[in-house]
Motif scaffolding. Sequence first.
Motif, short mmCIF file in Angstrom:
data_model
loop_
_atom_site.label_atom_id
_atom_site.label_comp_id
_atom_site.label_asym_id
_atom_site.label_seq_id
_atom_site.Cartn_x
_atom_site.Cartn_y
_atom_site.Cartn_z
N ARG A 139 0.64 -1.26 0.01
CA ARG A 139 0.06 0.01 -0.02
C ARG A 139 0.77 1.36 0.05
O ARG A 139 0.41 2.13 -0.62
CB ARG A 139 -0.90 0.03 1.21
N ARG A 140 1.93 1.19 0.91
CA ARG A 140 2.98 2.24 0.92
C ARG A 140 3.29 2.82 -0.61
O ARG A 140 3.43 3.72 -1.08
CB ARG A 140 3.83 2.29 1.73
N LEU A 141 4.19 1.54 -1.13
CA LEU A 141 4.61 1.70 -2.55
C LEU A 141 3.51 2.12 -3.55
O LEU A 141 3.94 2.72 -4.38
CB LEU A 141 5.27 0.39 -2.92
N ALA A 142 2.36 1.47 -3.21
CA ALA A 142 1.51 2.08 -4.49
C ALA A 142 1.05 3.64 -4.22
O ALA A 142 0.67 4.28 -5.17
CB ALA A 142 -0.14 1.00 -4.25
N GLY A 143 0.96 4.06 -3.08
CA GLY A 143 0.60 5.53 -2.73
C GLY A 143 1.97 6.35 -3.28
O GLY A 143 1.71 7.29 -4.13
N VAL A 144 3.06 5.86 -2.86
CA VAL A 144 4.08 6.68 -3.60
C VAL A 144 4.20 6.61 -5.33
O VAL A 144 4.57 7.80 -5.87
CB VAL A 144 5.53 6.08 -3.06
#
Length: 400
Positions: free
Chosen positions: A7-12
């Motif tokens: 989720r963090r990587l998708a947000g970035v």
Amino acid sequence: MAGVRRRRLAGVCAIVCLTAACFLFPSSYGDRVDDQAVRCAGRVVAVDDSQVQQVGLIRKGSQLLMLQIEDGPFEGRQVQAVNQLLGRMDIDKVFRPGDRALLVLSLNPKGEIVFVAAQDHWRIGWEIGLLGLFCLLLLVFAGWTGAKAIGSFLFSAVFIWRVMIPAFLEGWDPVPVALAGTSLLTGVIVFMVAGFTWRGLTAFLGAMLGVITSCVLAMVFVPLFHTNGAVLPFSETMLYAGYAHLSLPRLFVAAIFVAASGALMDLAMDVAAAMEEVARARPDYTFSRLLSSGLKVGRAVVGTMTTTLLLAYSGGYMTLLMTFMAQGVPVVNLMNHVYVASEILKTLVGSFGLVTVAPFTAVAGAFIYGRVWSVTAFGQPPLGAREIAGPETASSLPLD
């Protein structure tokens, strides 16, 4: 843990794509560069000030510069340029040996240099260095949250430059354009930092209600203050440059609530985060108890935030106040001067929005957390969300 990282990587990745989309957004106001000109960095080797006349603080005349080109197709070549001084400290630039300058080389059809203009001091290196230190500090201190904050920062800058400013120049009404743009920026920034959580939704609702309040107040009081927007820097220059169709009063209204929106987001996120902790610690709290807790937090934060915009704006017009004080201008004249009145209007309208954000966020948080937690027992996530959330609390769940 793997899901959180994804989720963090998708947000970035999402913020990178949004920034790229804004950067590539089609606009008729791109860089207007002469095909027969080359821009490059140069080092000042020698300066001849024999044609410069100085009277007090004012310098007029011209500097003869010897420069060495440091990049581009003419790297290593030495050229001469004339730096004209107009006696205006705000636009004149004075070069000394060792300085770096932005050079514009005019070429003839054969590709030979026919004229060199020392446009200004070269500041790109220091600007990039300062930005790099800022990003490094965010990454070291906040980790993934810092990375998302950097993405939001860059997206905001690119969005304003590539989307909002061209829309203003096209003659679109600045107020709805700025309100829509601020809504998008608020949503992207808040949800990037907080994620698609109840906390993010609470902060977004509180911040947007504050922005709308500031917008309405600005629309009401700008005509009452008889400010025409010409106090904005370079506004008259823009009108005389072929953009007489622009409405400076509407631009001034937009500038007021756009300038205050960052502080409004900050305060809304503070109150939303505090209410999330209250709801997590006391899942039995009702709407009224949550509202009371949120208002208490808001009062504590507002106590220091009310002067935020005053201090932020005062730095911009400090020399103006010094000029009036040095000349002994009466306070009543000072308060009625259009520049001072405009700054007072910006400060008070923005501060009014700040004060209202706290109760708006408290009400939104009380409703949201009261609804989420009212259907649970002892802080357990609702049915259907438990499998998604795992060990996370309901207040940090992604929105259904």
